[in-house]
Structure formats: C-alpha cells, structure tokens
Design a protein around this motif. Structure first.
Motif, PDB file in Angstrom:
ATOM      1  N   LYS A   1       0.818  -1.206   0.000  1.00 34.44           N
ATOM      2  CA  LYS A   1       0.000   0.000   0.000  1.00 34.44           C
ATOM      3  C   LYS A   1       0.855   1.261   0.000  1.00 34.44           C
ATOM      4  CE  LYS A   1      -4.384   0.544   1.330  1.00 34.44           C
ATOM      5  NZ  LYS A   1      -5.538   0.729   2.238  1.00 34.44           N
ATOM      6  N   SER A   2       2.116   1.088   0.391  1.00 32.73           N
ATOM      7  CA  SER A   2       3.017   2.236   0.366  1.00 32.73           C
ATOM      8  C   SER A   2       4.424   1.737   0.114  1.00 32.73           C
ATOM      9  CB  SER A   2       2.950   2.995   1.697  1.00 32.73           C
ATOM     10  OG  SER A   2       3.210   2.105   2.767  1.00 32.73           O
ATOM     11  N   THR A   3       5.356   2.632   0.005  1.00 36.81           N
ATOM     12  CA  THR A   3       6.735   2.210  -0.254  1.00 36.81           C
ATOM     13  C   THR A   3       7.394   1.747   1.037  1.00 36.81           C
ATOM     14  OG1 THR A   3       7.450   4.501   0.018  1.00 36.81           O
ATOM     15  CG2 THR A   3       7.022   3.720  -2.225  1.00 36.81           C
TER      16      THR A   3
ATOM     17  N   GLN B   1       8.234   3.904   3.949  1.00 39.30           N
ATOM     18  CA  GLN B   1       7.128   4.475   4.732  1.00 39.30           C
ATOM     19  C   GLN B   1       6.577   3.463   5.739  1.00 39.30           C
ATOM     20  OE1 GLN B   1       4.864   5.561   1.223  1.00 39.30           O
ATOM     21  NE2 GLN B   1       5.013   7.733   1.769  1.00 39.30           N
TER      22      GLN B   1
END
Lengths: 138, 138
Positions: A67-69, A72
């Motif tokens: 959902k994010s890198t 993060q």
DNA sequence: TTTTAAATGGACTAAAGTAGTCCTATATAC
DNA sequence: GTATATAGGACTACTTTAGTCCATTTAAAA
C-alpha cells in the motif's frame, strides 16, 4: 521473551518481496520465492492486510500489493500488525497480586516500553532491505 | 514476543527488596515480603546468584545480599541473568532456510538488537525504584 | 455463464517456551 | 549434631507460537 516472532520476520521478508513487483502477486508465488511454506505466507499476508500494510485483491490472477513504499513502513507497524502493541509488561490490573495503588513500578515500565517502541518506530523496512538481491533472514 | 518475562519482573522486585536490608535475608522471608511464592523466589534468586548480581550465604540465619547498589545494576544485566542475551532474532545458522551468504537481513537485526539492548543498559534498578515504599509490579 | 484462481475467516494441531513446584544434596551457624 | 539455608536439577502444567487445513467468498478469465 525479548524476541521478534518468526512471523514478524517473515512479514518483513514478504514486504520486501512485494516491493519488487509492480502487479499483485499471490501468496503461493510468494511462498515459492521466499521458501516459506504457503499456508504460513497466507497467514502473514492476511494479518498484514488487516493492518492495511498491504492491499489485497481476490479472484483469478490477483493477489497482494504494497500500500506504500518500504521507506514508509516502520518496523513498529509490522510488529504491531503481527504481534500486537509493544508492551514490555502485561499488567492486566485484574489478577495483580497487589493493589494498583502500590504498583509504582508500572509507570516506569511504561516509559521503557516507549523507548523500545521508539527504536522500532525509527527503523523502516527500507532500512532492513539491502542493496543486493538476497532477501531471506535466517 | 516482545515482553519481559515474569521472572525478570520478580527479579527487579527482589533486588529492590534486598536493597532495604543490611543483613542477608532468606528467600522465604522475601517471599512473604513480596507476595511471590517461595519456590519461585528461590528460583529467581538462584539465577541472580549465578549471574553474581547477589551474593549468597548458606546455613542457618543466612541468605542473600546485594553485591552492589541498585544504581549499579542495569536492567540489561537482570534480563541477561534471567532470560539470557538480548537477541531479537535467533538465527542459529544451522536450520536456516537459506544459505548464510544470502542472509543479509541478519546484520540489520543485529544493529536493532543492539539499540534495544542499549535502552536496557541505560536503565538501572535504582531508576525503577520509587521513593515510596510500594514495591510490587503488577 | 461456467470455470478457475485467489483471498478470507476461523478452527485446529503440534511444538516450544515459561512459570511454578518439588526433591535431594550440601553448606554453615548455633 | 541439629536446624536452617542455599544449590542443582528434574519435573509438571500452562501458555504462546507456529503451522496447517477447510469451507466460503470474490472476481477474473475462458
């Protein structure tokens, strides 16, 4: 025990693997890639999904995506997803041998837990990841 | 699990109690004072003795004494005495799924373990102890 | 529209670690 | 010598963790 659970270890490995794919990939493919047994991979991914660290999609040809890198995603959030909140002592205040008023150590432990939590808060999965292609932990 | 074991908790309580006595006191007396069952108190004190955090003396009328003051005893040393070395991952390099060369995460975990260890290294039992007479943790 | 691939949820088993107890031996003060 | 303690270790019960499996739901693909 002052240890990270195995499942948390797997979780970091799976997240790193997921980051290498553009498309969603299935738990069975991840199992092959990582060498972790498929049912266990599935279990961990379910937990990561509930914690909204990864996004899932059902149906043929679908699977999981980040959902994010990685930079993060903190280690603290992964631990939270797999093991629950970091609390060094589990004082339920119910079966305590002494009355709560006398329990002066409790506050101190809280502070220490916070410091430990802080260590994990400052490490991201990107930090764990190395530049080279190796991706297993022991 | 990222938790302090109960026995470690007991250990801190026992150390604080010991600091309040000039003479050696027995595990049975400590058991009464703390409310922790005597066999368990004995077990913990044995461990603390092996780790040379307390000094023991056999025979009638003897018992256990602190070897140093509370501000010289770090939480890390107590954890070491009761739970062994702080290592977040237990990679025995034997039953690892992958070869060690590929195990690049290992070094990272080492660093994190060290940071956590550092937190406990900087807390002494004197820090845990409060000014008032209450001495139980939950 | 049917088939197929995949996640979801939850129950379940097995293994490992922790807590707690107990017994026998040994040391020491009185 | 006797009473009082620690020392060591074995042992049981309990809790947690790891890992597996199955029935259901979802959605893409054929």
């Amino acid at each position: 025990m002052l240890k990270i659970s195995k499942l948390t270890d797997y979780a970091t490995i799976l997240l790193i693997h997921l980051s290498r794919h553009q498309k969603a990939i299935s738990s069975s493919i991840l199992a092959v890639e990582t060498g972790v047994p498929e049912p266990t991979v599935a279990k961990v991914l379910k937990m990561l999904t509930r914690a909204t660290l990864v996004q899932s999609c059902r149906g043929a040809g679908s699977g999981y995506m980040l959902k994010s890198t990685l930079d993060q995603i903190t280690l603290a959030s992964v631990i939270l997803a797999i093991e629950g909140p970091i609390d060094l002592v589990n004082c339920d205040h119910e079966h305590c041998r002494v009355t709560l008023k006398n329990c002066t150590l409790y506050g101190k432990w809280e502070g220490i837990s916070l410091q430990v939590r802080d260590v994990f808060e400052k490490v991201t999965i990107a930090d764990l990841q190395n530049q080279n292609k190796a991706i297993h932990s022991c």
